[in-house]
Design a protein around this motif. Structure first.
Motif, mmCIF file in Angstrom:
data_model
loop_
_atom_site.group_PDB
_atom_site.id
_atom_site.type_symbol
_atom_site.label_atom_id
_atom_site.label_comp_id
_atom_site.label_asym_id
_atom_site.label_seq_id
_atom_site.Cartn_x
_atom_site.Cartn_y
_atom_site.Cartn_z
ATOM 1 N N SER A 53 0.820 -1.206 0.000
ATOM 2 C CA SER A 53 0.000 0.000 0.000
ATOM 3 C C SER A 53 0.857 1.261 0.000
ATOM 4 C CB SER A 53 -0.925 -0.002 1.217
ATOM 5 O OG SER A 53 -1.692 1.166 1.274
ATOM 6 N N ASN B 6 -8.921 -0.960 2.037
ATOM 7 C CA ASN B 6 -7.961 -0.825 0.940
ATOM 8 C C ASN B 6 -8.646 -0.952 -0.414
ATOM 9 O OD1 ASN B 6 -4.843 -0.705 1.634
ATOM 10 N ND2 ASN B 6 -5.818 -1.896 3.251
ATOM 11 N N SER C 87 -10.508 2.291 -1.132
ATOM 12 C CA SER C 87 -9.541 3.345 -1.432
ATOM 13 C C SER C 87 -8.968 3.192 -2.836
ATOM 14 C CB SER C 87 -8.412 3.320 -0.396
ATOM 15 O OG SER C 87 -8.899 3.553 0.909
ATOM 16 N N LEU D 159 -9.879 2.308 8.252
ATOM 17 C CA LEU D 159 -8.554 1.694 8.148
ATOM 18 C C LEU D 159 -7.690 1.975 9.378
ATOM 19 C CD1 LEU D 159 -7.579 2.343 4.401
ATOM 20 C CD2 LEU D 159 -7.723 0.119 5.532
ATOM 21 N N TYR E 297 -3.224 0.063 -3.699
ATOM 22 C CA TYR E 297 -4.296 -0.183 -2.728
ATOM 23 C C TYR E 297 -4.985 -1.524 -3.013
ATOM 24 C CZ TYR E 297 -4.851 4.209 -0.072
ATOM 25 O OH TYR E 297 -4.711 5.259 0.807
#
Length: 411
Positions: free
Chosen positions: A24, A84, A87, A122, A181
């Motif tokens: 990430s 994730n 995002s 997150l 992501y």
């Protein structure tokens, strides 16, 4: 000095989480520069950039408490996967809008708001999951390893991001962030972490218990109050006015990338330091490190040397990293695991609460009184807020759990 600094990597769940965080971060180091210069390319307005950046913070504040409850109720690994994935899709939408030339300000604001909402879920899950992956004796090393590895990528990330923005444009850099992501979501999908050991009956009861844990610790709310101010002036001074200064006086995105890389070098250096060294009074040492934030703020006000600015950012990075590891470890050692995500959500809520004001006010204030005076004022606020928190005896004297008797370890 720490023992076996790499010991957390022997645990398979920690290795999976470690890998997901790294993947990430590969995109996250590039995205802030790309977004800043995407907005500046569209309008050239510091106020517009502040509006977009604030849009990422406001929904995060609104949903942080919800995110804390969710991360204490549901498997934290699943929360991280979903956060994730969302995002990644948001950043893919942002990149597409920029590449097709259909990126009005309102759309960038809306997309960044969704990204901030995902972050509200997150961050509490990420804080709460570490004690489920390693034992208490390894928490300090685990936090240090997570941060030093991510920050090592940030050494080249801002510089590469600045060059990428200059050569191919910000849209492709944001597309890269989207891909990382989504890749991180795949990696974290292999993580199997059980539910926290206790769940309450309803949402409001969860919030009340989290608040009770937060408010019962003077050292916790005192430092959070400090950071409600420090974070606001830092994002306004460094994160917002920094790219504006670079765009107008230092040559643009590539120069700001070098300065960002300098900050990352300092973060890595601070991380390596605390991998091997565990301060006996972690909150005192970490709080003193926060004072180093003033170095790049004053440098931006008084210097146009990219090399000097990068060095100044590195100095601040060391202090930031020492504080961050000491703070995360203190929370994880002293807050019960089934309440840790909720306490972390209160921490982040109040630490971030004035950040939108920092983003929204720094541009107009700098346009009215000048950029340099605004940066000097930001530095003064950091010093006053940080020295004030040292009035707390708990902050000055608290020792790490391994330094105190077992019965005093949880307060």
């Amino acid at each position: 000095m720490g023992r076996a600094p790499l010991a957390p990597l022997r645990e398979k769940p920690f290795r999976i989480y470690f890998a997901g965080r790294l993947v990430s971060t590969l995109g996250g180091t590039v995205a802030p520069i790309a977004l800043a210069f995407a907005v500046l390319d569209l309008s050239g307005s510091a106020t517009d950039l502040g509006l977009v950046l604030a849009a990422g913070v406001v929904p995060q504040l609104l949903f942080l408490l919800v995110g804390g409850v969710v991360a204490d109720r549901l498997p934290r690994g699943r929360v991280l996967v979903l956060g994730n994935a969302v995002s990644g899709l948001v950043q893919a939408g942002t990149a597409t809008a920029l590449l097709t030339g259909h990126a009005p300000l309102w759309l960038l604001v809306a997309l960044h708001a969704v990204l901030g909402t995902a972050g509200a879920f997150l961050h509490p899950a990420a804080q709460g999951i570490v004690p489920q992956l390693v034992g208490v004796a390894q928490l300090h090393q685990a936090n240090a390893l997570l941060r030093v590895s991510s920050n090592a990528l940030r050494v080249l990330g801002p510089a590469v991001g600045g060059v990428a923005v200059a050569l191919v444009g910000p849209a492709w850099a944001i597309a890269w962030d989207a891909a990382t992501y989504l890749a991180a979501a795949v990696v974290l999908g292999r993580l199997r972490v059980p539910l926290p050991p206790k769940r309450l009956a309803n949402f409001l009861a969860d919030l009340r218990e989290g608040w009770s844990e937060f408010w019962s610790r003077t050292w916790l709310w005192a430092i959070v109050l400090q950071f409600s101010v420090v974070n606001a002036v830092w994002v306004g001074g460094f994160s917002l006015l920094g790219p504006v200064v670079a765009d107008r006086e230092l040559g643009g995105a590539a120069s700001w990338g070098v300065i960002g890389a300098g900050l990352a070098v300092g973060l890595v250096a601070g991380g390596v330091l605390v991998v091997w060294w565990r301060p006996r009074r972690p909150l005192l040492v970490g709080t003193l490190g926060v004072l180093l934030d003033v170095v790049p703020l004053l440098a931006l006000a008084w210097s146009d040397s990219v090399v000097l600015l990068a060095a100044a950012a590195a100095v601040a990075g060391v202090g930031v990293e020492v504080f961050s590891v000491c703070w995360s470890t203190a929370l994880q050692e002293r807050v019960p695991g089934d309440r840790l995500s909720r306490v972390s959500s209160y921490d982040m809520l109040f630490s971030f609460v004035f950040m939108p004001l920092g983003y929204l006010l720094a541009g107009p204030v700098a346009e009215r009184v000048g950029t340099a005076p605004t940066l000097v004022a930001c530095s003064a606020v950091v010093v006053v807020a940080t020295l004030a928190v040292l009035l707390s005896r708990d902050v000055r004297t608290m020792r790490g759990v391994t330094e105190v008797a077992p019965e005093a370890a949880v307060t």
